[in-house]
Write a protein that holds these residues in place. Sequence first.
Motif, PDB file in Angstrom:
ATOM      1  N   ALA A 193       0.834  -1.200   0.000  1.00 28.87           N
ATOM      2  CA  ALA A 193       0.000   0.000   0.000  1.00 28.87           C
ATOM      3  C   ALA A 193       0.872   1.256   0.000  1.00 28.87           C
ATOM      4  O   ALA A 193       1.809   1.366   0.791  1.00 28.87           O
ATOM      5  N   CYS A 194       0.548   2.204  -0.887  1.00 27.45           N
ATOM      6  CA  CYS A 194       1.283   3.475  -0.905  1.00 27.45           C
ATOM      7  C   CYS A 194       1.086   4.225   0.402  1.00 27.45           C
ATOM      8  O   CYS A 194       2.003   4.863   0.904  1.00 27.45           O
ATOM      9  N   VAL A 195      -0.137   4.174   0.934  1.00 28.42           N
ATOM     10  CA  VAL A 195      -0.455   4.782   2.223  1.00 28.42           C
ATOM     11  C   VAL A 195      -0.930   3.664   3.146  1.00 28.42           C
ATOM     12  O   VAL A 195      -1.914   2.992   2.847  1.00 28.42           O
ATOM     13  N   GLN A 196      -0.210   3.439   4.229  1.00 28.28           N
ATOM     14  CA  GLN A 196      -0.575   2.366   5.155  1.00 28.28           C
ATOM     15  C   GLN A 196      -1.539   2.830   6.239  1.00 28.28           C
ATOM     16  O   GLN A 196      -2.363   2.051   6.712  1.00 28.28           O
ATOM     17  N   VAL A 197      -1.420   4.084   6.630  1.00 24.60           N
ATOM     18  CA  VAL A 197      -2.286   4.652   7.667  1.00 24.60           C
ATOM     19  C   VAL A 197      -2.734   6.035   7.222  1.00 24.60           C
ATOM     20  O   VAL A 197      -1.909   6.842   6.777  1.00 24.60           O
ATOM     21  N   VAL A 198      -4.028   6.304   7.307  1.00 24.28           N
ATOM     22  CA  VAL A 198      -4.529   7.650   7.049  1.00 24.28           C
ATOM     23  C   VAL A 198      -5.105   8.196   8.353  1.00 24.28           C
ATOM     24  O   VAL A 198      -5.855   7.509   9.057  1.00 24.28           O
ATOM     25  N   ILE A 199      -4.714   9.409   8.700  1.00 27.94           N
ATOM     26  CA  ILE A 199      -5.149  10.042   9.942  1.00 27.94           C
ATOM     27  C   ILE A 199      -6.250  11.040   9.620  1.00 27.94           C
ATOM     28  O   ILE A 199      -6.075  11.919   8.765  1.00 27.94           O
ATOM     29  N   ILE A 200      -7.393  10.903  10.304  1.00 20.21           N
ATOM     30  CA  ILE A 200      -8.533  11.776  10.049  1.00 20.21           C
ATOM     31  C   ILE A 200      -8.996  12.415  11.353  1.00 20.21           C
ATOM     32  O   ILE A 200      -9.376  11.702  12.296  1.00 20.21           O
ATOM     33  N   PRO A 201      -8.962  13.736  11.451  1.00 18.45           N
ATOM     34  CA  PRO A 201      -9.480  14.406  12.652  1.00 18.45           C
ATOM     35  C   PRO A 201     -11.002  14.337  12.675  1.00 18.45           C
ATOM     36  O   PRO A 201     -11.657  14.498  11.650  1.00 18.45           O
ATOM     37  N   CYS A 202     -11.550  14.084  13.840  1.00 15.05           N
ATOM     38  CA  CYS A 202     -13.001  13.974  13.994  1.00 15.05           C
ATOM     39  C   CYS A 202     -13.481  14.963  15.063  1.00 15.05           C
ATOM     40  O   CYS A 202     -12.695  15.460  15.862  1.00 15.05           O
ATOM     41  N   GLY A 203     -14.788  15.210  15.062  1.00 15.03           N
ATOM     42  CA  GLY A 203     -15.361  16.048  16.107  1.00 15.03           C
ATOM     43  C   GLY A 203     -15.156  17.529  15.906  1.00 15.03           C
ATOM     44  O   GLY A 203     -15.312  18.315  16.854  1.00 15.03           O
ATOM     45  N   ILE A 204     -14.794  17.949  14.694  1.00 10.92           N
ATOM     46  CA  ILE A 204     -14.644  19.379  14.421  1.00 10.92           C
ATOM     47  C   ILE A 204     -16.015  19.950  14.067  1.00 10.92           C
ATOM     48  O   ILE A 204     -16.557  19.677  13.002  1.00 10.92           O
ATOM     49  N   THR A 205     -16.578  20.704  14.986  1.00  9.71           N
ATOM     50  CA  THR A 205     -17.892  21.312  14.793  1.00  9.71           C
ATOM     51  C   THR A 205     -17.791  22.817  14.997  1.00  9.71           C
ATOM     52  O   THR A 205     -16.746  23.340  15.389  1.00  9.71           O
ATOM     53  N   ASN A 206     -18.909  23.499  14.746  1.00 18.01           N
ATOM     54  CA  ASN A 206     -18.939  24.946  14.958  1.00 18.01           C
ATOM     55  C   ASN A 206     -18.754  25.315  16.423  1.00 18.01           C
ATOM     56  O   ASN A 206     -18.324  26.429  16.743  1.00 18.01           O
ATOM     57  N   ALA A 207     -19.103  24.367  17.295  1.00 13.62           N
ATOM     58  CA  ALA A 207     -18.975  24.642  18.728  1.00 13.62           C
ATOM     59  C   ALA A 207     -17.526  24.505  19.213  1.00 13.62           C
ATOM     60  O   ALA A 207     -17.200  24.936  20.324  1.00 13.62           O
ATOM     61  N   LEU A 208     -16.673  23.910  18.401  1.00 13.89           N
ATOM     62  CA  LEU A 208     -15.278  23.714  18.807  1.00 13.89           C
ATOM     63  C   LEU A 208     -14.511  25.030  18.669  1.00 13.89           C
ATOM     64  O   LEU A 208     -14.560  25.674  17.620  1.00 13.89           O
ATOM     65  N   SER A 209     -13.812  25.396  19.698  1.00 14.30           N
ATOM     66  CA  SER A 209     -13.063  26.652  19.665  1.00 14.30           C
ATOM     67  C   SER A 209     -11.897  26.561  18.686  1.00 14.30           C
ATOM     68  O   SER A 209     -11.422  25.472  18.363  1.00 14.30           O
ATOM     69  N   GLU A 210     -11.444  27.718  18.220  1.00 17.22           N
ATOM     70  CA  GLU A 210     -10.316  27.754  17.296  1.00 17.22           C
ATOM     71  C   GLU A 210      -9.068  27.169  17.938  1.00 17.22           C
ATOM     72  O   GLU A 210      -8.269  26.487  17.277  1.00 17.22           O
ATOM     73  N   GLU A 211      -8.919  27.405  19.238  1.00 17.94           N
ATOM     74  CA  GLU A 211      -7.752  26.873  19.951  1.00 17.94           C
ATOM     75  C   GLU A 211      -7.771  25.348  19.971  1.00 17.94           C
ATOM     76  O   GLU A 211      -6.743  24.697  19.727  1.00 17.94           O
ATOM     77  N   ASP A 212      -8.953  24.773  20.260  1.00 21.83           N
ATOM     78  CA  ASP A 212      -9.071  23.306  20.279  1.00 21.83           C
ATOM     79  C   ASP A 212      -8.911  22.723  18.882  1.00 21.83           C
ATOM     80  O   ASP A 212      -8.355  21.636  18.704  1.00 21.83           O
ATOM     81  N   ARG A 213      -9.393  23.451  17.877  1.00 20.59           N
ATOM     82  CA  ARG A 213      -9.249  22.994  16.498  1.00 20.59           C
ATOM     83  C   ARG A 213      -7.764  22.922  16.113  1.00 20.59           C
ATOM     84  O   ARG A 213      -7.307  21.941  15.528  1.00 20.59           O
ATOM     85  N   ARG A 219       5.467  10.926  14.075  1.00 22.86           N
ATOM     86  CA  ARG A 219       5.904   9.741  14.826  1.00 22.86           C
ATOM     87  C   ARG A 219       5.865   8.494  13.951  1.00 22.86           C
ATOM     88  O   ARG A 219       6.782   7.673  13.984  1.00 22.86           O
ATOM     89  N   LEU A 220       4.812   8.354  13.182  1.00 29.07           N
ATOM     90  CA  LEU A 220       4.685   7.172  12.328  1.00 29.07           C
ATOM     91  C   LEU A 220       5.677   7.221  11.175  1.00 29.07           C
ATOM     92  O   LEU A 220       6.252   6.197  10.798  1.00 29.07           O
ATOM     93  N   CYS A 221       5.886   8.419  10.611  1.00 35.97           N
ATOM     94  CA  CYS A 221       6.878   8.557   9.535  1.00 35.97           C
ATOM     95  C   CYS A 221       8.270   8.172  10.029  1.00 35.97           C
ATOM     96  O   CYS A 221       9.033   7.515   9.312  1.00 35.97           O
ATOM     97  N   SER A 222       8.595   8.572  11.241  1.00 36.26           N
ATOM     98  CA  SER A 222       9.914   8.257  11.787  1.00 36.26           C
ATOM     99  C   SER A 222      10.079   6.766  12.040  1.00 36.26           C
ATOM    100  O   SER A 222      11.197   6.270  12.165  1.00 36.26           O
ATOM    101  N   ALA A 223       8.951   6.042  12.106  1.00 34.16           N
ATOM    102  CA  ALA A 223       8.996   4.588  12.283  1.00 34.16           C
ATOM    103  C   ALA A 223       8.842   3.859  10.953  1.00 34.16           C
ATOM    104  O   ALA A 223       8.587   2.654  10.920  1.00 34.16           O
ATOM    105  N   ASP A 224       9.002   4.603   9.838  1.00 31.99           N
ATOM    106  CA  ASP A 224       8.917   4.035   8.482  1.00 31.99           C
ATOM    107  C   ASP A 224       7.539   3.469   8.160  1.00 31.99           C
ATOM    108  O   ASP A 224       7.410   2.501   7.399  1.00 31.99           O
ATOM    109  N   ILE A 225       6.511   4.051   8.727  1.00 31.00           N
ATOM    110  CA  ILE A 225       5.131   3.713   8.373  1.00 31.00           C
ATOM    111  C   ILE A 225       4.649   4.786   7.397  1.00 31.00           C
ATOM    112  O   ILE A 225       4.749   5.980   7.669  1.00 31.00           O
ATOM    113  N   ARG A 226       4.132   4.356   6.254  1.00 37.97           N
ATOM    114  CA  ARG A 226       3.680   5.300   5.238  1.00 37.97           C
ATOM    115  C   ARG A 226       2.322   5.868   5.646  1.00 37.97           C
ATOM    116  O   ARG A 226       1.338   5.131   5.743  1.00 37.97           O
ATOM    117  N   VAL A 227       2.286   7.159   5.914  1.00 39.36           N
ATOM    118  CA  VAL A 227       1.114   7.758   6.548  1.00 39.36           C
ATOM    119  C   VAL A 227       0.742   9.069   5.861  1.00 39.36           C
ATOM    120  O   VAL A 227       1.596   9.751   5.297  1.00 39.36           O
TER     121      VAL A 227
END
Length: 262
Positions: free
Chosen positions: A50-70, A83-91
Amino acid sequence: MFEIVFEDPRVPGEKQFVYQNSWGITTRTIGVMAMIHGDNMGLVLPPRVACVQVVIIPCGITNALSEEDREALVAKCNEYRMRLCSADIRVRVDLRENYSPGWKFNHWELKGVPVRLEVGPRDMKNHQFVAVRRDTGEKLTFAEDEAVDQLRRVLEEIHNNLYNRASEDLKNHMVAANTIEDFQRELDSGKIVQIPFCGEIDCEDWIKKTTARDQDLEPGAPSMGAKSLCIPFKPLCLLQNGTKCVCGKKPAKFYTLFGRSY
């Protein structure tokens, strides 16, 4: 390829044949991978290719979430990526703001990425993340500091699961037959079949003609006759002395794997 020659640099005017081989690694290999492992949601790629072994997706981003938390959530996603790139995981991190997490889930499932890593504000507070396996759909929750070790383990498990599942499927669909009647019946059930074979061209032509199906009787069914695929190093049955080829005329030389073209 035949008759490929080159000018011999040592003997002017003389030609030499090239040395060549083929390991069969072509676009057909990619097609077989897609057919064997894929499901109704799209591709399922073995982690090792696989060209990409892990895909990271942020969840829970809503209008109620503050800019700082976003910003903190995006920073956490990028931290996982480094961290995953440094472990040779394609991410890869999917930070596109014009698509919902659900749309991204479907997008990367369709592409067959082995693991989806989900992280949201609540996960950050609990110092954890959720990993979703593409092969089984199983959701796993891991501690943040275990990310590298756990994902390496999961990727290896996915590889083994896909291999074992495909190997078992092959075993269940490969049988041996010693008569043309049994051979025909097994072919019609969708199997590939090892049969005693004399190895003669005219015999294979006869087998191909005999095993062809009438498409007028079975619309949509594979109608082409069976053809030889290979001579197995370890056949399902040992060839006994005096065994006849399935054509019934000549002595068999070996068990040969035959299958119907689709």
